[in-house]
Design a protein around this motif. Sequence first.
Motif, PDB file in Angstrom:
ATOM      1  N   VAL A 253       0.910  -1.286  -0.057  1.00 13.83           N
ATOM      2  CA  VAL A 253      -0.069  -0.076  -0.017  1.00 13.83           C
ATOM      3  C   VAL A 253       0.895   1.386  -0.136  1.00 13.83           C
ATOM      4  O   VAL A 253       1.700   1.459   0.785  1.00 13.83           O
ATOM      5  CB  VAL A 253      -0.959  -0.024   1.196  1.00 13.83           C
ATOM      6  CG1 VAL A 253      -1.979   1.238   1.122  1.00 13.83           C
ATOM      7  CG2 VAL A 253      -1.803  -1.327   1.235  1.00 13.83           C
TER       8      VAL A 253
ATOM      9  N   GLY B 163      -7.768   4.913   8.013  1.00 14.19           N
ATOM     10  CA  GLY B 163      -6.733   3.894   7.407  1.00 14.19           C
ATOM     11  C   GLY B 163      -7.154   2.710   7.939  1.00 14.19           C
ATOM     12  O   GLY B 163      -7.130   1.603   6.752  1.00 14.19           O
ATOM     13  N   ALA B 164      -7.602   2.639   8.974  1.00 14.68           N
ATOM     14  CA  ALA B 164      -7.822   0.993   9.534  1.00 14.68           C
ATOM     15  C   ALA B 164      -9.139   0.581   8.838  1.00 14.68           C
ATOM     16  O   ALA B 164      -9.184  -0.557   8.507  1.00 14.68           O
ATOM     17  CB  ALA B 164      -8.085   1.142  10.929  1.00 14.68           C
TER      18      ALA B 164
ATOM     19  N   PHE C  30     -10.964  -1.745  15.702  1.00 20.55           N
ATOM     20  CA  PHE C  30      -9.634  -0.674  15.930  1.00 20.55           C
ATOM     21  C   PHE C  30     -10.356   0.576  16.488  1.00 20.55           C
ATOM     22  O   PHE C  30     -11.153   1.100  16.167  1.00 20.55           O
ATOM     23  CB  PHE C  30      -9.347  -0.349  14.390  1.00 20.55           C
ATOM     24  CG  PHE C  30      -8.074   0.831  14.433  1.00 20.55           C
ATOM     25  CD1 PHE C  30      -6.947  -0.065  14.337  1.00 20.55           C
ATOM     26  CD2 PHE C  30      -8.116   2.009  14.333  1.00 20.55           C
ATOM     27  CE1 PHE C  30      -5.649   0.941  14.191  1.00 20.55           C
ATOM     28  CE2 PHE C  30      -7.210   2.882  14.391  1.00 20.55           C
ATOM     29  CZ  PHE C  30      -5.794   2.292  14.314  1.00 20.55           C
TER      30      PHE C  30
ATOM     31  N   THR D 106      -0.673   4.799   9.739  1.00 21.01           N
ATOM     32  CA  THR D 106      -0.363   4.251  10.994  1.00 21.01           C
ATOM     33  C   THR D 106      -1.566   3.176  11.303  1.00 21.01           C
ATOM     34  O   THR D 106      -1.779   2.094  11.437  1.00 21.01           O
ATOM     35  CB  THR D 106      -0.270   5.384  12.109  1.00 21.01           C
ATOM     36  OG1 THR D 106       0.872   5.974  12.078  1.00 21.01           O
ATOM     37  CG2 THR D 106      -0.249   4.693  13.485  1.00 21.01           C
ATOM     38  N   GLY D 107      -2.615   3.798  10.920  1.00 19.21           N
ATOM     39  CA  GLY D 107      -4.204   3.278  10.999  1.00 19.21           C
ATOM     40  C   GLY D 107      -4.136   1.988   9.940  1.00 19.21           C
ATOM     41  O   GLY D 107      -4.525   0.861  10.279  1.00 19.21           O
ATOM     42  N   VAL D 108      -3.554   2.030   8.852  1.00 17.24           N
ATOM     43  CA  VAL D 108      -3.670   1.130   7.859  1.00 17.24           C
ATOM     44  C   VAL D 108      -2.677  -0.216   8.271  1.00 17.24           C
ATOM     45  O   VAL D 108      -2.979  -1.211   8.262  1.00 17.24           O
ATOM     46  CB  VAL D 108      -2.868   1.499   6.469  1.00 17.24           C
ATOM     47  CG1 VAL D 108      -2.723   0.273   5.558  1.00 17.24           C
ATOM     48  CG2 VAL D 108      -3.964   2.322   5.796  1.00 17.24           C
TER      49      VAL D 108
ATOM     50  N   THR E 120      -8.638  -1.099   5.760  1.00 19.93           N
ATOM     51  CA  THR E 120      -8.342  -2.514   5.631  1.00 19.93           C
ATOM     52  C   THR E 120      -9.613  -3.640   6.000  1.00 19.93           C
ATOM     53  O   THR E 120      -9.154  -4.894   6.007  1.00 19.93           O
ATOM     54  CB  THR E 120      -7.214  -2.872   6.776  1.00 19.93           C
ATOM     55  OG1 THR E 120      -7.785  -2.629   7.964  1.00 19.93           O
ATOM     56  CG2 THR E 120      -6.103  -1.730   6.480  1.00 19.93           C
TER      57      THR E 120
ATOM     58  N   MET F  86      -1.376  -0.758  11.500  1.00 15.14           N
ATOM     59  CA  MET F  86      -1.554  -1.277  12.664  1.00 15.14           C
ATOM     60  C   MET F  86      -2.915  -2.266  12.551  1.00 15.14           C
ATOM     61  O   MET F  86      -3.050  -3.263  13.394  1.00 15.14           O
ATOM     62  CB  MET F  86      -2.024  -0.158  13.772  1.00 15.14           C
ATOM     63  CG  MET F  86      -0.636   0.334  14.329  1.00 15.14           C
ATOM     64  SD  MET F  86       0.555  -0.649  14.765  1.00 15.14           S
ATOM     65  CE  MET F  86      -0.140  -1.332  16.293  1.00 15.14           C
ATOM     66  N   ALA F  87      -3.723  -2.078  11.622  1.00 15.44           N
ATOM     67  CA  ALA F  87      -4.990  -2.745  11.472  1.00 15.44           C
ATOM     68  C   ALA F  87      -4.833  -3.824  10.686  1.00 15.44           C
ATOM     69  O   ALA F  87      -5.502  -5.137  10.606  1.00 15.44           O
ATOM     70  CB  ALA F  87      -6.072  -1.902  10.741  1.00 15.44           C
ATOM     71  N   ASN F  88      -3.756  -3.968   9.921  1.00 20.16           N
ATOM     72  CA  ASN F  88      -3.403  -5.064   8.866  1.00 20.16           C
ATOM     73  C   ASN F  88      -1.767  -5.187   8.699  1.00 20.16           C
ATOM     74  O   ASN F  88      -1.219  -4.478   7.879  1.00 20.16           O
ATOM     75  CB  ASN F  88      -4.015  -5.075   7.807  1.00 20.16           C
ATOM     76  CG  ASN F  88      -4.010  -6.563   6.859  1.00 20.16           C
ATOM     77  OD1 ASN F  88      -2.957  -7.291   7.386  1.00 20.16           O
ATOM     78  ND2 ASN F  88      -4.528  -6.611   5.791  1.00 20.16           N
ATOM     79  N   LYS F  89      -1.221  -5.773   9.850  1.00 24.54           N
ATOM     80  CA  LYS F  89       0.406  -5.928   9.746  1.00 24.54           C
ATOM     81  C   LYS F  89       0.900  -6.725   8.655  1.00 24.54           C
ATOM     82  O   LYS F  89       2.120  -6.651   8.273  1.00 24.54           O
ATOM     83  CB  LYS F  89       0.738  -6.190  11.177  1.00 24.54           C
ATOM     84  CG  LYS F  89       0.533  -5.578  12.134  1.00 24.54           C
ATOM     85  CD  LYS F  89       0.872  -5.968  13.645  1.00 24.54           C
ATOM     86  CE  LYS F  89       0.375  -5.261  14.679  1.00 24.54           C
ATOM     87  NZ  LYS F  89      -1.036  -5.360  15.073  1.00 24.54           N
TER      88      LYS F  89
ATOM     89  N   SER G  27      -6.345   7.836  11.446  1.00 24.14           N
ATOM     90  CA  SER G  27      -5.919   6.517  11.993  1.00 24.14           C
ATOM     91  C   SER G  27      -7.282   5.481  11.536  1.00 24.14           C
ATOM     92  O   SER G  27      -7.141   4.375  11.156  1.00 24.14           O
ATOM     93  CB  SER G  27      -5.424   6.188  13.340  1.00 24.14           C
ATOM     94  OG  SER G  27      -6.433   6.554  14.366  1.00 24.14           O
TER      95      SER G  27
ATOM     96  N   LEU H 183       0.357  -5.983   5.756  1.00 28.12           N
ATOM     97  CA  LEU H 183       0.378  -5.087   4.354  1.00 28.12           C
ATOM     98  C   LEU H 183       1.811  -4.489   4.511  1.00 28.12           C
ATOM     99  O   LEU H 183       2.205  -3.949   5.704  1.00 28.12           O
ATOM    100  CB  LEU H 183      -0.777  -4.078   4.364  1.00 28.12           C
ATOM    101  CG  LEU H 183      -2.048  -4.538   4.130  1.00 28.12           C
ATOM    102  CD1 LEU H 183      -3.062  -3.365   4.324  1.00 28.12           C
ATOM    103  CD2 LEU H 183      -2.135  -5.159   2.914  1.00 28.12           C
TER     104      LEU H 183
ATOM    105  N   MET I 203       6.820  -0.892  16.482  1.00 30.44           N
ATOM    106  CA  MET I 203       5.387  -1.266  16.323  1.00 30.44           C
ATOM    107  C   MET I 203       5.052  -1.716  15.100  1.00 30.44           C
ATOM    108  O   MET I 203       5.827  -1.257  14.003  1.00 30.44           O
ATOM    109  CB  MET I 203       4.744  -0.019  16.548  1.00 30.44           C
ATOM    110  CG  MET I 203       4.398   0.392  18.142  1.00 30.44           C
ATOM    111  SD  MET I 203       3.526   1.804  18.250  1.00 30.44           S
ATOM    112  CE  MET I 203       1.891   1.304  17.925  1.00 30.44           C
TER     113      MET I 203
END
Lengths: 262, 366
Positions: free
Chosen positions: A44, B66-67, B24, A76-78, B70, A80-83, B63, A85, A258
């Motif tokens: 991404v 972004g989450a 999240f 950061t959101g992307v 996904t 942390m929500a799907n590591k 954030s 990627l 992280m």
Amino acid sequence: MTFEDWFRKDRLPHIFCAGCGNGTIINCTLAAVDQMGWKKEETVFVSGIGCSSRAPGYIMTDSLHTTHGRALAFATGVKMANKNLHVVVFTGDGDLAAIGGNHFIHACRRNIDLTVVCMNNQIYGMTGGQGSPTTPLKCLSTTTPYGCAEPPFDLCELAIAAGANYVSRWTSYHVKELEKAVLAGLQTPGFSFIEAMTQCPTAFGRRNKFRQVIDHVEYLKAHSLLKAKRDRLFEEGKEIPPDMFVVGELMRRNRPAMGVLP
Amino acid sequence: MTRTEFWQGNTACAEGALAAGCTFFGGYPITPSTEIAEHMAAKLPKKGGVFIQMEDEIASMASIIGASWTGARSMTATSGPGFSLMMENIGFAAMTETPCVVVNVQRGGPSTGQPTMGAQGDMMQCRFGSHGDYSVIALCPSSVQEMYELTAKAFNLADRYRVPVFLMADEIVGHMREKIIIPDSVEKIPRKELEKGVLPFKAGDDLIPGFATFGKGHHVHVTGLTHDERGYPCATNVNLHHNLVKRLVDKVENARHDLADFSVINPDAEEVFIAYGAPVRAVQQVLHDRPGQDIGFLQIRTVWPFPDFALARFKNARRFLVPELNFGQIAREIERHVNVPVLSIPKLGGDLHLPRELTAVLERGL
């Protein structure tokens, strides 16, 4: 595959001006990404606002072109929500260091597993050439018509102080070195920051006595000070010339990070 | 088997989110919403979810967007000052049609105002706060039970309509403790995934495109710029921009009958109270104290899009009385839709309207 296979070909030609260095930096980045062997569907690209931030729109992966300065918070959101990627961020000096400065230092502190490529053209290009936090002293821009009176940021020093695991700086002249640096950043767990100094003939060069595009590229080359040489000068107690900037791998370490898969 | 608890409103909100499958939470501490973040910080990691405390509310909002891309059900919680900072990325969520839930436990403003006191001063901000035209959904709980139920519902609406959904609570509901009945499970309607071969921002008759979750091979480009059905920037095409923004508004406004959530008491009355959030409790006491059918009451739970057709249920209404913890933000909206007088009964400072204050207004007559 080669770097060319990563482009969204139906989006070309791009919007960058003739002589712009952004394309060079995108090519170097994609060449490094390609060497990682990542699949497009697990990669991404995220960006904020500005010339640099148009890059993800030309890349055939999931891509998120966000608000000014906020790319790292979205990324950061992307992550942390799907590591699973792989998240790569394109940004510029205004986007990262001015409006996004707080997100930058906190992303470094978290040492979140992102690779950030900053195209530093020392100016706001998209809005027509206003001074940025990296515009050098005395340089001309539309908002510094009498010469920039504010000392600039050193983005790499900032990233190192804030805790990034990998930091390096090159220029649009040093394409092989830049590609290798991005590759090292992609391979390093945690926050990787690669600053690419680049020419902006339209908004910076023409106001600052770079009559030809190549004049600015030559300037970047001539004013690059290799880290090894900087260290030697330092050891010898000699002064580092004030208009030079250090290039090379400036930090590689293994702070707790992280967003890294266990 | 349902179970009974004695909970604070903010706890009920967090538990409602967990029941709805929120995985999240990105947030920043702010009174009087902090208990929601604290509860999520304690519970989410144990359920395999992610809690992250961001550097500010701008980043919190970023954030959760972004989450959401996904595929996660994501949320944040804040109050007035933080809500103001979120406006930038709320507009981004509206433009990119990103499902997410934003809880605002309202406190007295403007500015830092009254951190520990309840208010409803952000009702217009949640509808119009970010620049440009768009539409959103806002739900208003008036009890701990509704904090739970409406939070869970907010996630379904966010996924269904692809908009930021606001839970517009207030400090009074957020901090009061009362009995709550927890259901076995809550209804979870999954987000509609984009079908292969369909453009990522091409909508069908319901005006809502399928969602191109990151990591599934859609290769979607998501931008806050005006974009075509491919998702590609196209910022100078006059008709394209008009049609895109019209769809963003219409997909919510056209659904206002489906989205409506209100209750009607004594529809034949001439004097009718309208309330949402904490002031509902004061009106309920007035009705309790004056049994009979001479006072009507409309409780609105879905405030945006505004259920204008609900007002027509009161055919004999000679006057609408609207107690709010602001200077008549929704009273003004009601005025747009009716031909009888609308009396705003504002109360600022943090106290709820006393039932006798409302009775006194009734007795003064028209």
